[in-house]
Design a protein around this motif. Structure first.
Motif, PDB file in Angstrom:
ATOM      1  N   GLU A  74     -60.011  19.351 -46.420  1.00 23.45           N
ATOM      2  CA  GLU A  74     -59.045  18.272 -46.158  1.00 23.45           C
ATOM      3  C   GLU A  74     -59.740  16.950 -46.427  1.00 23.45           C
ATOM      4  OE1 GLU A  74     -57.735  19.671 -42.059  1.00 23.45           O
ATOM      5  OE2 GLU A  74     -55.848  18.928 -42.903  1.00 23.45           O
ATOM      6  N   THR A 109     -59.933  13.272 -49.384  1.00 22.36           N
ATOM      7  CA  THR A 109     -59.366  12.275 -50.292  1.00 22.36           C
ATOM      8  C   THR A 109     -59.927  12.498 -51.701  1.00 22.36           C
ATOM      9  OG1 THR A 109     -59.346  10.712 -48.450  1.00 22.36           O
ATOM     10  CG2 THR A 109     -59.044   9.798 -50.661  1.00 22.36           C
ATOM     11  N   PHE A 126     -53.450  14.785 -59.804  1.00 21.75           N
ATOM     12  CA  PHE A 126     -54.283  14.285 -58.694  1.00 21.75           C
ATOM     13  C   PHE A 126     -54.781  12.905 -59.075  1.00 21.75           C
ATOM     14  CE2 PHE A 126     -54.597  18.893 -58.508  1.00 21.75           C
ATOM     15  CZ  PHE A 126     -54.397  19.162 -57.164  1.00 21.75           C
ATOM     16  N   ASP A 145     -55.643   9.995 -53.325  1.00 22.66           N
ATOM     17  CA  ASP A 145     -54.636  10.920 -52.789  1.00 22.66           C
ATOM     18  C   ASP A 145     -55.228  11.728 -51.628  1.00 22.66           C
ATOM     19  OD1 ASP A 145     -52.919  10.113 -54.763  1.00 22.66           O
ATOM     20  OD2 ASP A 145     -52.969  12.006 -55.901  1.00 22.66           O
ATOM     21  N   LYS A 146     -54.431  11.864 -50.559  1.00 19.57           N
ATOM     22  CA  LYS A 146     -54.841  12.741 -49.452  1.00 19.57           C
ATOM     23  C   LYS A 146     -54.313  14.140 -49.753  1.00 19.57           C
ATOM     24  CE  LYS A 146     -56.242   9.231 -46.837  1.00 19.57           C
ATOM     25  NZ  LYS A 146     -57.678   8.979 -46.590  1.00 19.57           N
ATOM     26  N   VAL A 147     -55.180  15.109 -49.816  1.00 20.93           N
ATOM     27  CA  VAL A 147     -54.757  16.475 -50.144  1.00 20.93           C
ATOM     28  C   VAL A 147     -55.565  17.489 -49.343  1.00 20.93           C
ATOM     29  CG1 VAL A 147     -54.176  15.803 -52.519  1.00 20.93           C
ATOM     30  CG2 VAL A 147     -56.373  16.845 -52.033  1.00 20.93           C
ATOM     31  N   THR A 148     -55.062  18.710 -49.368  1.00 23.35           N
ATOM     32  CA  THR A 148     -55.817  19.842 -48.834  1.00 23.35           C
ATOM     33  C   THR A 148     -56.049  20.810 -49.985  1.00 23.35           C
ATOM     34  OG1 THR A 148     -54.764  19.611 -46.676  1.00 23.35           O
ATOM     35  CG2 THR A 148     -55.838  21.716 -47.152  1.00 23.35           C
ATOM     36  N   LEU A 166     -50.291  18.926 -51.388  1.00 17.64           N
ATOM     37  CA  LEU A 166     -50.297  17.469 -51.490  1.00 17.64           C
ATOM     38  C   LEU A 166     -49.724  16.849 -50.215  1.00 17.64           C
ATOM     39  CD1 LEU A 166     -49.027  17.114 -55.187  1.00 17.64           C
ATOM     40  CD2 LEU A 166     -51.324  17.607 -54.337  1.00 17.64           C
ATOM     41  N   ALA A 167     -49.881  15.538 -50.110  1.00 17.16           N
ATOM     42  CA  ALA A 167     -49.450  14.841 -48.889  1.00 17.16           C
ATOM     43  C   ALA A 167     -47.957  14.994 -48.646  1.00 17.16           C
ATOM     44  CB  ALA A 167     -49.825  13.362 -48.987  1.00 17.16           C
ATOM     45  N   ASP A 168     -47.175  15.109 -49.725  1.00 24.79           N
ATOM     46  CA  ASP A 168     -45.721  15.254 -49.562  1.00 24.79           C
ATOM     47  C   ASP A 168     -45.306  16.720 -49.373  1.00 24.79           C
ATOM     48  OD1 ASP A 168     -46.052  16.350 -52.052  1.00 24.79           O
ATOM     49  OD2 ASP A 168     -44.910  14.828 -53.135  1.00 24.79           O
ATOM     50  N   GLY A 169     -46.269  17.599 -49.244  1.00 24.87           N
ATOM     51  CA  GLY A 169     -45.970  18.999 -48.966  1.00 24.87           C
ATOM     52  C   GLY A 169     -45.878  19.893 -50.194  1.00 24.87           C
ATOM     53  N   ARG A 170     -45.898  19.269 -51.377  1.00 26.57           N
ATOM     54  CA  ARG A 170     -45.829  20.106 -52.580  1.00 26.57           C
ATOM     55  C   ARG A 170     -47.107  20.935 -52.719  1.00 26.57           C
ATOM     56  NH1 ARG A 170     -45.753  17.164 -57.460  1.00 26.57           N
ATOM     57  NH2 ARG A 170     -46.493  15.323 -56.322  1.00 26.57           N
TER      58      ARG A 170
END
Lengths: 282, 155
Positions: free
Chosen positions: B51, B53, B100, B104-107, B127-131
């Motif tokens: 988790e 950036t 990317f 961007d904040k991602v997991t 991705l941060a928006d759930g995609r």
């Protein structure tokens, strides 16, 4: 040239030149002595001696000084031979003739090799020193494997296959037979003809960066369906051969992308196959 | 050639013939396949959850690389790298060079590379928006398995 060629077959070195690369590799080490003993049989000894002396004289007068000479490059098996089968229908030797050929050229093709998983990589663990590793060239027939794409170009007298992998070019000359002494190349020398709607390609003189290269690859390429291309390959290693079939799906609107392996090769491998990664932030 | 010499020669020819046969067997079995490298350098039995950036996305050959800054839990940052397919493969999965972006904040989920390097094989991104971004057809070492945070900072 004829004289030198005949000498090559009469020397101890020439004994190896007539044998397949796999045999030569297999007989290194202790076998070399055996090959040498075999070569100096009563029937051959005279020819070997005379040939070696003449070749030495021709090659370099200072041989006795300890200078080492490279082995002659063997003539590729299949050199000068005709493409198997019989040509029929349009042969693509003019633009008018090309108009009568099946449509291989629209879009690009994504394929898989029979015997390899769909990605073309899963489970196919290259040996420690294999083509492609550390950005060494891939060669025929591996260059035709997935997961990257291929495209066909038809011009008079030639079919060209451009591969996404290594951005390689295979030039297939539509002519009856191979040249007499082709250079060894990673794509090999490809000649072929059309048998109706099937393109028949015969490839010899293949070299490989690391692996044992096949001595010959025969391909029969045809449209199994409008958007499915089938390639039947027979891959020869000397007298042994393996058959396999590959299916490629047409992607009408996609393009071949650039592939320079040298761009960002962060993975490197030592001789044992151990990986290291360059984590430098660019 | 006397009998002893004949015996020696015979044994050597036999040994040589065996080597020739083995060489031909290897040759016929090892049809070169297109590859850049094996994927055994990654441990498919481990999955790390990262988790953080995005610091950079290298849209490059022979492989893409996603670099992500991950807090180490002790006030520091570890930068991890996830190796992806080549761009030609990614674009057919619907990715672009802007999938990317730095910041961007991602997991990310990876199969870690064996050894101490903070790198791994890309498996999945949320991705941060759930995609969710995943390679079509899966990854060479399979799906995420029991994902864990990466081990602590290197001493």
């Amino acid at each position: 040239m004829v004289r030198v060629g005949s000498l090559r077959h009469e020397t101890a070195v020439g004994v190896q030149s007539r044998r397949s690369r796999a045999e030569v590799i297999a007989t290194r080490g202790a076998c070399e002595d055996t090959v040498r003993v075999w070569a100096i049989s009563p029937l051959r000894s005279a020819g070997v001696l005379v040939g070696a002396l003449m070749l030495s004289a021709l090659a370099y007068a200072g041989d006795s000084s300890g200078v080492k000479f490279a082995k002659p490059v063997p003539v590729a098996p299949g050199a000068g031979t005709a493409v198997p089968g019989k040509a029929s229908g349009p042969q693509g030797d003019s633009w008018t003739s090309i108009a009568g050929l099946p449509d291989f050229t629209t879009g690009i093709w994504l394929g898989t090799m029979a015997g390899a998983p769909p990605s073309g990589l899963v489970g196919t663990e290259p040996p420690p020193a294999s083509d492609g590793r550390n950005c060494t060239p891939n060669s025929m027939p591996g260059i035709m494997g997935g997961p990257l794409g291929i495209e066909f170009l038809f011009t008079p007298g030639r079919v060209t296959i451009a591969t996404e992998a290594d951005r390689a070019i295979r030039r297939i000359y539509l002519q009856p037979k191979h040249s007499d002494d082709p250079d060894y190349t990673f794509m090999g020398e490809s000649v072929g003809h059309w048998e109706g709607a099937t393109l028949v390609v015969d490839t010899i003189a293949i070299k490989s960066a690391h692996e044992t290269a096949p001595t010959r690859v025969l391909e029969r390429i045809h449209l199994k369906a409008p958007d499915t291309l089938q390639i039947d390959q027979t891959v020869f290693f000397g007298t042994k051969s393996v058959d396999r079939t590959s299916l490629y799906q047409r992607r009408r609107s996609e393009r071949i992308m650039e592939y320079y392996c040298e761009e960002n090769p962060r993975d490197t491998f030592d001789a044992a196959g151990n990986a290291t990664v360059d984590t430098t932030q660019k | 050639m006397n009998r002893q010499l004949l015996d020696i020669f015979s044994r050597r020819v036999t040994r040589c013939a065996k080597r020739v046969s083995f060489g031909l067997y290897l040759g016929s079995a090892a049809i070169p396949a297109f590859a850049h490298h094996s994927f055994t350098q990654f441990d498919g039995n481990k999955s790390y959850l990262l988790e953080g950036t995005i610091t950079s996305f290298e849209w490059t050959n022979p492989h893409g690389w996603i670099w992500i800054a991950v807090p180490d839990g002790k006030g520091g940052i570890d930068v991890w790298g996830a190796e992806t397919k080549a761009p030609s493969g990614l674009v057919r999965d619907g990715w672009t060079k802007r999938s990317f972006n730095p910041g961007d904040k991602v997991t990310l989920y990876i199969h870690p590379m064996r050894g101490a390097t903070k790198t791994g094989e890309f498996v999945k991104a949320v991705l941060a928006d759930g995609r969710v971004l995943e390679p079509v057809g899966g990854t060479p070492n399979g799906p995420v398995r029991d994902p864990q945070p990466p081990p602590g900072p290197t001493p």
